[in-house]
Design a protein around this motif. Structure first.
Motif, PDB file in Angstrom:
ATOM      1  N   THR A   1       0.854  -1.154  -0.055  1.00  0.00           N
ATOM      2  CA  THR A   1      -0.067  -0.011  -0.070  1.00  0.00           C
ATOM      3  C   THR A   1       0.775   1.335   0.014  1.00  0.00           C
ATOM      4  O   THR A   1       1.234   1.679  -0.988  1.00  0.00           O
ATOM      5  CB  THR A   1      -0.848  -0.021   1.182  1.00  0.00           C
ATOM      6  OG1 THR A   1      -0.179  -0.228   2.452  1.00  0.00           O
ATOM      7  CG2 THR A   1      -2.023  -1.138   1.052  1.00  0.00           C
ATOM      8  N   ILE A   2       1.039   1.897   1.086  1.00  0.00           N
ATOM      9  CA  ILE A   2       1.768   3.109   1.439  1.00  0.00           C
ATOM     10  C   ILE A   2       3.151   3.488   0.809  1.00  0.00           C
ATOM     11  O   ILE A   2       3.671   4.155   0.209  1.00  0.00           O
ATOM     12  CB  ILE A   2       1.470   3.804   2.589  1.00  0.00           C
ATOM     13  CG1 ILE A   2       2.495   2.991   3.584  1.00  0.00           C
ATOM     14  CG2 ILE A   2       0.120   3.958   3.035  1.00  0.00           C
ATOM     15  CD1 ILE A   2       2.654   3.534   4.906  1.00  0.00           C
ATOM     16  N   CYS A   3       3.785   1.993   0.836  1.00  0.00           N
ATOM     17  CA  CYS A   3       5.298   2.026   0.202  1.00  0.00           C
ATOM     18  C   CYS A   3       5.311   1.587  -1.132  1.00  0.00           C
ATOM     19  O   CYS A   3       6.418   1.624  -1.726  1.00  0.00           O
ATOM     20  CB  CYS A   3       6.015   0.924   1.083  1.00  0.00           C
ATOM     21  SG  CYS A   3       6.263   1.683   2.941  1.00  0.00           S
ATOM     22  N   LYS A   4       4.270   1.320  -1.850  1.00  0.00           N
ATOM     23  CA  LYS A   4       4.227   0.952  -3.059  1.00  0.00           C
ATOM     24  C   LYS A   4       4.007   2.321  -4.068  1.00  0.00           C
ATOM     25  O   LYS A   4       3.165   3.102  -3.784  1.00  0.00           O
ATOM     26  CB  LYS A   4       3.130  -0.039  -3.588  1.00  0.00           C
ATOM     27  CG  LYS A   4       2.927  -0.404  -4.933  1.00  0.00           C
ATOM     28  CD  LYS A   4       1.821  -1.519  -5.090  1.00  0.00           C
ATOM     29  CE  LYS A   4       1.792  -1.799  -6.666  1.00  0.00           C
ATOM     30  NZ  LYS A   4       0.556  -2.603  -6.846  1.00  0.00           N
ATOM     31  N   SER A   5       5.100   2.664  -5.061  1.00  0.00           N
ATOM     32  CA  SER A   5       5.004   3.925  -5.760  1.00  0.00           C
ATOM     33  C   SER A   5       3.696   4.000  -6.325  1.00  0.00           C
ATOM     34  O   SER A   5       3.459   3.259  -7.119  1.00  0.00           O
ATOM     35  CB  SER A   5       6.356   3.790  -6.615  1.00  0.00           C
ATOM     36  OG  SER A   5       6.210   5.024  -7.544  1.00  0.00           O
ATOM     37  N   GLY A   6       3.192   5.151  -6.134  1.00  0.00           N
ATOM     38  CA  GLY A   6       2.186   5.615  -7.016  1.00  0.00           C
ATOM     39  C   GLY A   6       0.563   5.116  -6.492  1.00  0.00           C
ATOM     40  O   GLY A   6      -0.481   5.389  -6.918  1.00  0.00           O
ATOM     41  N   TRP A   7       0.687   4.443  -5.226  1.00  0.00           N
ATOM     42  CA  TRP A   7      -0.371   3.736  -4.755  1.00  0.00           C
ATOM     43  C   TRP A   7      -1.292   4.804  -4.114  1.00  0.00           C
ATOM     44  O   TRP A   7      -2.675   4.855  -4.402  1.00  0.00           O
ATOM     45  CB  TRP A   7      -0.048   3.134  -3.471  1.00  0.00           C
ATOM     46  CG  TRP A   7      -1.117   2.116  -2.777  1.00  0.00           C
ATOM     47  CD1 TRP A   7      -2.013   1.252  -3.309  1.00  0.00           C
ATOM     48  CD2 TRP A   7      -1.807   2.587  -1.589  1.00  0.00           C
ATOM     49  NE1 TRP A   7      -2.858   0.843  -2.274  1.00  0.00           N
ATOM     50  CE2 TRP A   7      -3.115   1.917  -1.094  1.00  0.00           C
ATOM     51  CE3 TRP A   7      -1.689   3.768  -0.678  1.00  0.00           C
ATOM     52  CZ2 TRP A   7      -3.833   2.097  -0.224  1.00  0.00           C
ATOM     53  CZ3 TRP A   7      -2.572   3.913   0.373  1.00  0.00           C
ATOM     54  CH2 TRP A   7      -3.719   3.045   0.637  1.00  0.00           C
ATOM     55  N   THR A   8      -1.059   6.033  -3.471  1.00  0.00           N
ATOM     56  CA  THR A   8      -1.968   6.822  -3.066  1.00  0.00           C
ATOM     57  C   THR A   8      -2.884   7.745  -4.279  1.00  0.00           C
ATOM     58  O   THR A   8      -3.937   8.054  -3.933  1.00  0.00           O
ATOM     59  CB  THR A   8      -1.023   8.112  -2.137  1.00  0.00           C
ATOM     60  OG1 THR A   8      -0.244   8.768  -3.018  1.00  0.00           O
ATOM     61  CG2 THR A   8      -0.513   7.733  -0.897  1.00  0.00           C
TER      62      THR A   8
END
Length: 198
Positions: A97-104
């Protein structure tokens, strides 16, 4: 409730040294009195108690001074904006989630939603400024696993304040993803910051 008014001389010639400080202290609220005033059943007007600074700037063309008022801090009200978490984001899921690039970007609410909510919440917060001077900010940021659309995780924050909190949000997320701090501690840090600094 206590409000202080400070006046500072800025940019004056070296020959003129000095400053003026004027203070106004309103009566202190009683222990049982709420900082929010009910206007009717579901509407509350809340103001942060903070400094209001007036800066005196010399006008070189006329040798006079002009005053500009800096608005007081607009803090998230704990009743209206307690903060709500995204259930998909936990310590065990940060890599997906938050540490995956572009997730937000995949969960950020549409601007039409946040703009409409901002206007409604500005009224609840007693703000009468121009909506374009505010952003509808996530109290618990998306990058730390805050709820994207729940109104209890959103509030109208002046851009002048968000310019201070946004870099901290990014720094905390990077520390979480690097394993330097836990997600729980990062959330506690940003909550404490926004409760006092906006």
């Amino acid at each position: 409730m206590r409000v202080k008014l400070g006046i500072v001389v800025v940019g004056a010639p070296l020959a003129v040294v000095g400053f003026l400080v004027a203070g106004f202290v309103a009566p202190r609220a009683s222990a049982h009195e709420s900082p929010c005033h009910a206007a009717h059943t579901l509407t509350y007007y809340c103001r942060a108690v903070g400094p209001i600074a007036t800066t005196i700037v010399p006008d070189e063309s006329t040798s006079t001074t002009t005053a500009t008022t800096v608005p007081q801090l607009i803090l998230p009200d704990p009743t209206m904006t307690p903060g709500v978490l995204n259930r998909k984001v936990r310590q065990s899921t940060i890599k997906k989630t938050i540490c995956k690039s572009g997730w937000t970007k995949t969960i950020r609410p549409p601007v039409r939603y946040t703009n409409a909510l901002k206007v409604k919440q500005m009224i609840l917060y007693g703000e009468t400024g121009t909506p374009s001077d505010y952003e509808e900010d996530h109290f618990v940021p998306l990058e730390l696993g805050g709820s994207p659309i729940n109104p209890k995780n959103l509030w109208p924050e002046p851009h002048s304040q968000s310019r201070l909190s946004d870099p901290l949000e990014t720094k905390l997320k990077r520390q979480v993803c690097a394993g330097l701090i836990t997600l729980k501690n990062a959330r506690a840090a940003i909550r404490a910051f926004k409760r006092t600094q906006g």
